[in-house]
Write a protein that holds these residues in place. Sequence first.
Motif, mmCIF file in Angstrom:
data_model
loop_
_atom_site.group_PDB
_atom_site.id
_atom_site.type_symbol
_atom_site.label_atom_id
_atom_site.label_comp_id
_atom_site.label_asym_id
_atom_site.label_seq_id
_atom_site.Cartn_x
_atom_site.Cartn_y
_atom_site.Cartn_z
ATOM 1 N N VAL A 88 -14.516 38.129 32.813
ATOM 2 C CA VAL A 88 -15.022 37.752 31.493
ATOM 3 C C VAL A 88 -15.750 36.418 31.632
ATOM 4 O O VAL A 88 -15.206 35.458 32.180
ATOM 5 N N GLN A 90 -17.367 33.373 29.556
ATOM 6 C CA GLN A 90 -17.419 32.727 28.239
ATOM 7 C C GLN A 90 -18.574 31.737 28.196
ATOM 8 O O GLN A 90 -18.715 30.897 29.093
ATOM 9 N N ARG A 107 -18.095 36.113 24.702
ATOM 10 C CA ARG A 107 -17.422 36.502 25.941
ATOM 11 C C ARG A 107 -18.052 37.801 26.428
ATOM 12 O O ARG A 107 -18.077 38.803 25.693
ATOM 13 N N THR A 109 -18.759 40.754 29.577
ATOM 14 C CA THR A 109 -18.142 41.443 30.711
ATOM 15 C C THR A 109 -19.143 42.452 31.270
ATOM 16 O O THR A 109 -19.958 43.016 30.518
ATOM 17 N N TRP A 116 -24.317 42.938 31.591
ATOM 18 C CA TRP A 116 -23.279 42.174 30.894
ATOM 19 C C TRP A 116 -23.443 42.339 29.390
ATOM 20 O O TRP A 116 -24.544 42.181 28.854
ATOM 21 N N THR A 119 -17.913 41.371 24.550
ATOM 22 C CA THR A 119 -16.710 41.959 23.952
ATOM 23 C C THR A 119 -16.357 41.240 22.657
ATOM 24 O O THR A 119 -15.719 41.815 21.781
ATOM 25 N N SER A 407 -7.118 42.680 22.844
ATOM 26 C CA SER A 407 -6.836 41.806 23.982
ATOM 27 C C SER A 407 -6.201 40.497 23.524
ATOM 28 O O SER A 407 -5.315 39.956 24.200
#
Length: 583
Positions: A88, A90, A107, A109, A116, A119, A407
Amino acid sequence: MLTDVARNWLEQLGQILRRGDTGSYGKVFVPDAWWRDLLAFSGDLRSLHTADTIGRMIATAGTLGVSDLELDLRVPPALSPGDTTPPVLQILFGLTTRVGRVRAVARLTPGDDDIWRATALLTELDTLHGHEPTTGRRRPHGTSESGGRTDDRHAGRVRETSATVDEPEVIVIGAGHSGLGLAAHLKTLGVRALVVDRNARIGDNWRNRYDSLVLHDPVWANHLPFLPFPPTWPVFTPKDRMGDWLELYARALELNVRTGTTVASSTYDVSTGTWELDLDSCGQVHTVRPRHVVLATGLSGTEPLVPEFEGTDLFRGEILHSGRYRTEPARAGTSVVVIGTGNSGHDIAQDLYLSGANVTLVQRGPTYVVGGTTVVDVMLEPAYGEDSPPTEISDLVGASFPRFDRSACEGLRAAVALMAERDRPLLDGLTTRGFRHNLGDDDMGAMNLFLTRNGGYYIDVGASRLIADGEIELVAGTIERFTPDALRMSDGRRIPADTVVLATGFRGIHDTARRVLGDAVADKCGPVWGLDDEGEIRSVWRRSGHDGFWFSGGNLTMARVYNKYLALQIKADLEGIEFPSVP
């Protein structure tokens, strides 16, 4: 490399937002992404999830003139590698809309295609165009350009105070940390705000309580806006020092506060959008006509919640609610029963023990318990600790976690379980004494209980060890009735009592609104506190349901973070600035 990834994603996001291109959602977001927005794109506090709802925010963005997307390299992109999950990344960045300047956190991923995607995204309105706060580089100069005398500064302050007292644009009811912090934000925006409080001095809401009271949150999380605690401050603040700090804060920031003042009557004129309030200051009534009224008298409210018990009329001792409890050395050697095992119940039991009383704590239902230092070490140290990032960065990143994000919930449960293991010796000692404890609703600890129930937990600052060691007696069960000199439990146990303290909570700030401003106002307000379907706090720091009326509350951390958005909404209303809206 990380900066390139961040800039590529940011360029894609900018194109999509400028066009309001809902069809390109999948280019920058994963399918189950969250977008949390604090005023910037929704005009409210919202947490939107997946393409259907986030698409509405993207469409709105197309009308806002989004521009100037750029990384905030004061906080470089940071990668968190995952052992069993994708890494991840940030990033912090900023952008501009037609309304103002926006700060953001994302963020990202990588997918199977090596692209990318976000999320989670946070956007928060930081400033309004043309109404930037007078802080930092925009702070007042402090001298007279015309070379005027030094007493001109005093005369100017007198004129400002007089104008605010006579013609306030906002009345804030309550001079605790919420009310004063909000007033500080409003002052930097050029809004005339008058804070009124029924106590004789600022800070008396802390000073007039029992001697052993300390804050349960550590100093690093408790800074007030614009004026942090000094580095000599204790980790857990004693109540008198907190009261004195609030008084100093109001003086240092030159906030306009009237103590010894209550609202005698109030009416709201829908046609003009103004209030008429009669303020009673020790018998002298002063009428003001503000556009906005904010109730900041404490989230729990001021109306005691007193359960009915059979036989209270026969009891020969003293029965008092926790709100009226004060340290009394004369209770030494007497038998005192405290009903309730939340923060107040534990605190009062500890205060009574230190006063020499024989204390029994009655537990009617399970309570979540966690050590105060454990919370600091596990939950807060990375964000709010001696070596943590600047408070404003921690506040921004902390706000970027939607409360219903799977999460985030899993991470909170893991932290709660870890804290329980660290506290295992203490918790086992409580179990041995018959204390019933759990991990909170859905195993999510104190924060979730605070957000949903505003109770049901104790952050230990000493009482738990006294219970585990048998210094404070514990009785768990149901109270059957009061007798002339004792409480009788449903299982037949008898608890002698000279005094009974009801640590049973308060009815909430909504009931305070009903008492202070009347049924017509309270009936228009929706549920206050608790979480809505998106995981946002209901009716606090956002529209209450009644025009020109707002609630402000929460602990010091939340008040510091969210009062800014309340102040921006009030300023925008006063200036006729329209916020966007998302269905």
